[in-house]
Enzyme design. Structure first.
Site, PDB file in Angstrom:
ATOM      1  N   ARG A  83      32.896  19.531  32.261  1.00 39.69           N
ATOM      2  CA  ARG A  83      31.900  19.030  33.210  1.00 39.69           C
ATOM      3  C   ARG A  83      32.021  19.712  34.560  1.00 39.69           C
ATOM      4  O   ARG A  83      31.010  19.906  35.239  1.00 39.69           O
ATOM      5  CB  ARG A  83      32.035  17.519  33.347  1.00 39.69           C
ATOM      6  CG  ARG A  83      31.461  16.832  32.121  1.00 39.69           C
ATOM      7  CD  ARG A  83      31.401  15.351  32.286  1.00 39.69           C
ATOM      8  NE  ARG A  83      30.541  14.801  31.256  1.00 39.69           N
ATOM      9  CZ  ARG A  83      30.625  13.561  30.799  1.00 39.69           C
ATOM     10  NH1 ARG A  83      31.523  12.725  31.305  1.00 39.69           N
ATOM     11  NH2 ARG A  83      29.800  13.142  29.874  1.00 39.69           N
TER      12      ARG A  83
ATOM     13  N   LYS B  39      23.793   2.894  15.100  1.00 40.28           N
ATOM     14  CA  LYS B  39      22.980   1.677  15.117  1.00 40.28           C
ATOM     15  C   LYS B  39      21.491   1.906  15.279  1.00 40.28           C
ATOM     16  O   LYS B  39      21.055   2.640  16.162  1.00 40.28           O
ATOM     17  CB  LYS B  39      23.433   0.798  16.278  1.00 40.28           C
ATOM     18  CG  LYS B  39      24.769   0.142  16.056  1.00 40.28           C
ATOM     19  CD  LYS B  39      25.041  -0.760  17.230  1.00 40.28           C
ATOM     20  CE  LYS B  39      26.215  -1.680  17.012  1.00 40.28           C
ATOM     21  NZ  LYS B  39      26.489  -2.400  18.262  1.00 40.28           N
TER      22      LYS B  39
ATOM     23  N   GLY C 172      25.950  12.034  22.907  1.00 38.09           N
ATOM     24  CA  GLY C 172      27.347  12.345  23.172  1.00 38.09           C
ATOM     25  C   GLY C 172      28.132  12.675  21.918  1.00 38.09           C
ATOM     26  O   GLY C 172      28.831  13.695  21.849  1.00 38.09           O
TER      27      GLY C 172
ATOM     28  N   GLY D 184      23.995   9.537  27.284  1.00 43.34           N
ATOM     29  CA  GLY D 184      23.041   8.461  27.558  1.00 43.34           C
ATOM     30  C   GLY D 184      21.742   8.979  28.151  1.00 43.34           C
ATOM     31  O   GLY D 184      20.649   8.538  27.783  1.00 43.34           O
TER      32      GLY D 184
HETATM   33  P1  ADP Z   1      25.282   9.827  19.670  1.00 46.86           P
HETATM   34  O1  ADP Z   1      26.409   9.576  20.633  1.00 46.86           O
HETATM   35  O2  ADP Z   1      25.189  11.256  19.243  1.00 46.86           O
HETATM   36  O3  ADP Z   1      23.974   9.291  20.188  1.00 46.86           O
HETATM   37  P2  ADP Z   1      25.916   7.451  18.156  1.00 46.86           P
HETATM   38  O4  ADP Z   1      26.777   6.981  19.274  1.00 46.86           O
HETATM   39  O5  ADP Z   1      24.666   6.729  17.888  1.00 46.86           O
HETATM   40  O6  ADP Z   1      25.601   9.023  18.317  1.00 46.86           O
HETATM   41  O7  ADP Z   1      26.722   7.395  16.783  1.00 46.86           O
HETATM   42  C1  ADP Z   1      27.924   8.081  16.577  1.00 46.86           C
HETATM   43  C2  ADP Z   1      28.838   7.312  15.686  1.00 46.86           C
HETATM   44  O8  ADP Z   1      28.201   6.925  14.493  1.00 46.86           O
HETATM   45  C3  ADP Z   1      30.034   8.131  15.279  1.00 46.86           C
HETATM   46  O9  ADP Z   1      31.192   7.585  15.839  1.00 46.86           O
HETATM   47  C4  ADP Z   1      30.034   8.058  13.758  1.00 46.86           C
HETATM   48  O10 ADP Z   1      31.330   7.868  13.210  1.00 46.86           O
HETATM   49  C5  ADP Z   1      29.181   6.860  13.495  1.00 46.86           C
HETATM   50  N1  ADP Z   1      28.610   6.878  12.145  1.00 46.86           N
HETATM   51  C6  ADP Z   1      27.832   7.824  11.588  1.00 46.86           C
HETATM   52  N2  ADP Z   1      27.536   7.536  10.321  1.00 46.86           N
HETATM   53  C7  ADP Z   1      28.144   6.356  10.038  1.00 46.86           C
HETATM   54  C8  ADP Z   1      28.239   5.528   8.880  1.00 46.86           C
HETATM   55  N3  ADP Z   1      27.623   5.858   7.742  1.00 46.86           N
HETATM   56  N4  ADP Z   1      28.968   4.391   8.978  1.00 46.86           N
HETATM   57  C9  ADP Z   1      29.591   4.063  10.120  1.00 46.86           C
HETATM   58  N5  ADP Z   1      29.539   4.802  11.252  1.00 46.86           N
HETATM   59  C10 ADP Z   1      28.838   5.941  11.213  1.00 46.86           C
HETATM   60 MG    MG Z   2      27.537   7.766  21.066  1.00 43.01          MG
END
Ligand code: ADP
Ligand code: MG
Length: 399
Positions: free
Chosen positions: A36, A204, A355, A378
């Site tokens: 960063r 989620k 992230g 975010g």
């Molecule tokens: P980003 O930060 O890229 O927006 P998220 O925070 O929404 O992504 O999600 C990332 C997390 O989702 C990771 O820690 C990953 O382990 C988890 N994840 C992905 N697929 C699954 C799954 N099938 N079951 C449980 N967790 C999952």
């Molecule tokens: Mg995330």
């Protein structure tokens, strides 16, 4: 959007207050990753080359002002001093650290600052008014400078005193990092070369529904993987075992599928495991055959082929959210294969926002294989949702 950029400002011999994102990971006061700080260097070096007096401020970690017992330990843990020291090693200029966020010492240090030098303030979150966008605090910080530059992309989704408030009192522009982010994300969303494919995953549905709905409006295909896919499968009537499931979002998933029709692509098979663990027993089953007591932790091989086929010929790809639990090697394959497929697309603009998705792409060895990996988790997600980012909205438009 035509925000003023740093090139539109006359900065020579001016006091330029720059909100940077120096929120680096620290372990026992030692910086474990200085990405960063490096990401802020183009703006800082430009200002130094143009003989500005550079005043930098950033938040670092969290300071809980509601709990009087925690304030002091939070402050000690999130002290900006090591960051200023590291910056001093990365730039060819004098860097002075002021262990304060207001007061006579700070004002004297600003008065003593020469052109081509840098001053770093203590963590903005030492101030309880920072996160509340306190106008008195914003006005005070603005009074230290002649112009304001917003370059903390990772914080532009937050309306705080240092990101939004100060811009009310000074002429303002975006720095090179924010400019690059909004150009890449903005062009992909608003004038994509088509076909435009979005790949969404992660944990989620509740976190991502805004992104899914905005991208359904803009993209030609929306591919869904990761943990959130199981709420969609449930909505299709499949059993999902112990997979991640948001019962209260099943109806929303059903509506989203109706809205998306054949634009929306879901996994056809999955790697299921008997525990959430690296060494769990695991096997591949089709999406309608997940067994009770087993959980889906990655997309399966047929799904990888399907997603690759949907990606063929894509000219713009936006990706947010890993395809599986990439942190465990046994369940990183789907995410790896999607990274690989994206890196092999010809003449395509490939963008990662989010992230964990960015961390996954870097961890799996694809750091330089994308057009753009966003530095703001975010903030990039809110951008993909089509939300107005207050830290960008606050910046002056070009004349
Ligand atoms: P980003 O930060 O890229 O927006 P998220 O925070 O929404 O992504 O999600 C990332 C997390 O989702 C990771 O820690 C990953 O382990 C988890 N994840 C992905 N697929 C699954 C799954 N099938 N079951 C449980 N967790 C999952
Ligand atoms: Mg995330």
């Amino acid at each position: 959007m035509a925000k003023q950029t740093i090139r539109d400002l006359d900065v020579t011999d001016k006091k330029v207050l720059v909100r940077v994102d120096f929120n680096v990971p620290l372990k026992d006061g030692v910086i474990t990753d200085d990405n960063r700080i490096n990401a802020a260097l183009p703006t800082i070096n430009y200002l130094l080359e143009h003989q500005a007096k550079v005043i930098l401020m950033s938040h670092l970690g969290k300071v809980n002002h509601k709990d009087p017992e925690k304030v002091e330990s939070d402050k000690a843990k999130n002290n900006m001093a090591p960051v200023a020291k590291r910056l001093g090693e990365l730039v060819d200029a004098k860097v002075t650290f002021v262990n304060e966020t207001r007061g006579a010492n700070l004002e004297n240090a600003v008065a003593a600052l020469n052109s081509g030098e840098i001053l770093v303030l203590q963590n903005t979150r030492y101030e309880p008014g920072e996160s509340k966008n306190d106008p008195e605090l914003a006005k005070y910080w603005a009074s230290l400078a002649d112009v304001f530059v917003s370059d903390a992309f990772g914080s532009v989704h937050r309306a705080h005193a240092s990101t939004v408030g100060v811009a009310n009192y000074l002429d303002s522009a975006v720095g090179f990092l924010v400019e690059k982010e909004i150009q890449n994300l903005g062009d992909a969303l608003d004038k994509p070369d088509r076909p435009f494919v979005a790949i969404l995953g992660g944990a989620k549905v509740s976190d991502k529904i805004g992104v899914i709905q905005n991208l359904l409006k803009k993209a030609d295909k929306v591919i869904i993987g990761g943990g959130m896919a199981y709420t969609f499968m449930k909505a299709k009537g499949y059993e999902v075992g112990t997979s991640l499931l948001e019962e209260d979002k099943v109806e929303l998933a059903r509506e989203t599928m109706e809205q998306g029709k054949d634009k929306l692509i879901l996994p056809v098979d999955n790697v299921i495991a008997d525990a959430f663990a690296e060494d769990a027993n695991h096997k591949v089953v089709s999406s309608d055959a997940i067994e009770a007591g087993w959980m889906g932790l990655d997309i399966g091989p047929k799904t990888i082929e399907l997603f690759k086929k949907e990606l063929e010929g894509a000219k713009t790809v936006v990706w947010n959210g890993p395809m599986g639990v990439f942190e465990m090697e046994a369940f990183a394959h789907g995410t790896f294969e999607v990274c690989k497929a994206l890196s092999e697309l010809e003449d395509a603009k490939t963008i990662i926002g989010g992230g964990d998705s960015a961390a996954a792409a870097i961890q799996l060895g694809f750091k330089d294989k994308f057009t753009h990996i966003s530095t703001g988790g975010g903030a990039s997600m809110e951008y993909l949702e089509g939300k107005v980012l207050p830290g960008i909205a606050a910046i002056n438009e070009k004349e």
